[in-house]
Design an enzyme around this catalytic site. Structure first.
Site, PDB file in Angstrom:
ATOM      1  N   MET A  17       0.819  -1.206   0.000  1.00  0.00           N
ATOM      2  CA  MET A  17       0.000   0.000   0.000  1.00  0.00           C
ATOM      3  C   MET A  17       0.855   1.258   0.000  1.00  0.00           C
ATOM      4  SD  MET A  17      -3.126  -1.099   2.581  1.00  0.00           S
ATOM      5  CE  MET A  17      -2.032  -1.581   3.918  1.00  0.00           C
ATOM      6  N   ASP A  37      11.611   3.727   4.246  1.00  0.00           N
ATOM      7  CA  ASP A  37      11.478   2.311   4.569  1.00  0.00           C
ATOM      8  C   ASP A  37      12.800   1.801   5.125  1.00  0.00           C
ATOM      9  OD1 ASP A  37      10.716  -0.587   4.392  1.00  0.00           O
ATOM     10  OD2 ASP A  37       9.104   0.191   3.132  1.00  0.00           O
ATOM     11  N   ASP A  63      13.686   3.514  10.062  1.00  0.00           N
ATOM     12  CA  ASP A  63      13.155   2.543  11.014  1.00  0.00           C
ATOM     13  C   ASP A  63      12.186   3.318  11.893  1.00  0.00           C
ATOM     14  OD1 ASP A  63      12.601   0.945  13.202  1.00  0.00           O
ATOM     15  OD2 ASP A  63      14.669   0.336  13.551  1.00  0.00           O
ATOM     16  N   VAL A  64      10.907   3.019  11.776  1.00  0.00           N
ATOM     17  CA  VAL A  64       9.905   3.862  12.435  1.00  0.00           C
ATOM     18  C   VAL A  64       9.932   3.755  13.952  1.00  0.00           C
ATOM     19  CG1 VAL A  64       8.348   3.931  10.456  1.00  0.00           C
ATOM     20  CG2 VAL A  64       8.079   2.111  12.180  1.00  0.00           C
ATOM     21  N   ASN A  90       2.283   4.611   7.165  1.00  0.00           N
ATOM     22  CA  ASN A  90       1.846   3.350   6.576  1.00  0.00           C
ATOM     23  C   ASN A  90       2.601   2.138   7.117  1.00  0.00           C
ATOM     24  OD1 ASN A  90       0.747   1.548   4.277  1.00  0.00           O
ATOM     25  ND2 ASN A  90       2.977   1.463   3.983  1.00  0.00           N
ATOM     26  N   TYR A 156      -1.693  -7.049  17.654  1.00  0.00           N
ATOM     27  CA  TYR A 156      -2.050  -6.418  16.384  1.00  0.00           C
ATOM     28  C   TYR A 156      -3.324  -5.603  16.557  1.00  0.00           C
ATOM     29  CZ  TYR A 156      -2.822  -5.656  11.434  1.00  0.00           C
ATOM     30  OH  TYR A 156      -3.018  -5.070  10.206  1.00  0.00           O
ATOM     31  N   LYS A 160      -3.386  -1.490  16.352  1.00  0.00           N
ATOM     32  CA  LYS A 160      -4.209  -0.807  15.359  1.00  0.00           C
ATOM     33  C   LYS A 160      -5.343  -0.023  16.017  1.00  0.00           C
ATOM     34  CE  LYS A 160      -1.974  -1.918  11.654  1.00  0.00           C
ATOM     35  NZ  LYS A 160      -1.266  -0.876  10.875  1.00  0.00           N
ATOM     36  N   THR A 194       5.037  -9.942   6.180  1.00  0.00           N
ATOM     37  CA  THR A 194       5.013 -10.496   7.528  1.00  0.00           C
ATOM     38  C   THR A 194       3.755 -11.302   7.827  1.00  0.00           C
ATOM     39  OG1 THR A 194       4.130  -8.385   8.329  1.00  0.00           O
ATOM     40  CG2 THR A 194       6.516  -8.704   8.461  1.00  0.00           C
TER      41      THR A 194
END
Length: 251
Positions: A17, A37, A63-64, A90, A156, A160, A194
């Protein structure tokens, strides 16, 4: 051209995405698209593809989970282009590959990338956007931030869900600064790098039985939703949840 003159930074933009959004922003006239990224080779390939098509893009390693890298990425965008207009948070990982749905290490990893990564992006982007007089932040959540599933790690859903509420808090705090903050909630999409159980054909077939439209979504369909929220067409939309799930959460 819906992104004319805008400078946009997209995390996790080397594939899926994120890459679809980067290509779309460039095609819609963005002044600059910063592809961010940890997958350097793939990210640079997306930049090359955009350039070949006549768009304007650059790559930054990000690296976020690393605050210093976020600071450098945002400051670099402003130094190079004079402003930052759009951030798309994202980057994220799936929770469907975990065998132990209460594994602590997996919890920390999911929360670190999916939730803290968004927090850090917002921290530095909002500072830059205040200086620019406004902007748009689009955070990628999931239908898993709205409803639960029995086959993915609880981290997860939690991560989210955190993105969903971080978005609303940001909208409430920064509306006065001309900064809009919205979230996008994809449903069943092509498998991520992943992915685990959600990539299994048998499980996907079972899942599709609960989707009114009867099919999985495409990354370009999510990218177009992101484009709407990033563009001035959504100038009075903030704190909203745009669900792109084929009707999954409607039933």
């Amino acid at each position: 051209m819906r992104m004319t003159g805008k400078v946009a930074l997209i995390s996790g933009a080397a594939s899926g995405m994120g890459a679809a959004t980067a290509r779309l922003f460039a095609a819609e006239g963005a002044k600059a698209v910063i592809v961010a990224d940890i997958l350097d080779q793939e990210g640079k390939a997306v930049v090359a593809e955009i350039g070949k098509a006549g768009g304007h893009a650059s790559y930054v390693h990000l690296d976020v989970t690393d605050e210093a890298q976020w600071k450098a990425a945002v400051e670099g965008a402003v130094a190079a282009h004079g402003r930052l207009d759009v951030l798309v948070n994202n980057a994220g990982i799936s929770g469907s590959a975990e065998t132990d749905l209460y594994d602590t290490a997996a919890w920390n990893r999911l929360m670190g990338i999916n939730a803290t990564g968004v927090f850090l992006g917002m921290k530095y982007a909002t500072a830059a956007m205040k200086q620019a007089g406004g902007g748009s932040i689009v955070n990628l959540s999931s239908i898993s931030g709205i409803v639960g599933q029995g086959y993915i790690h609880v981290g997860y859903n939690a991560s989210k869900g955190a993105v969903r509420l971080i978005t609303k808090a940001g909208a409430a705090q920064h509306g006065k600064h001309g900064i809009r903050v919205n979230s996008v909630h994809p449903g069943l999409m092509p498998p991520m790098r992943t992915s685990g159980r959600t990539a299994d054909p048998v499980m996907r077939a079972k899942t599709l039985k609960g989707v009114p439209m009867g099919r999985a979504g495409e990354v370009d369909e999510v990218a177009r939703a992101i484009l709407f929220l990033a563009s001035d067409e959504s100038s009075y939309v903030t704190g909203a949840e745009l669900v792109v799930d084929g009707g999954w959460t409607a039933v």
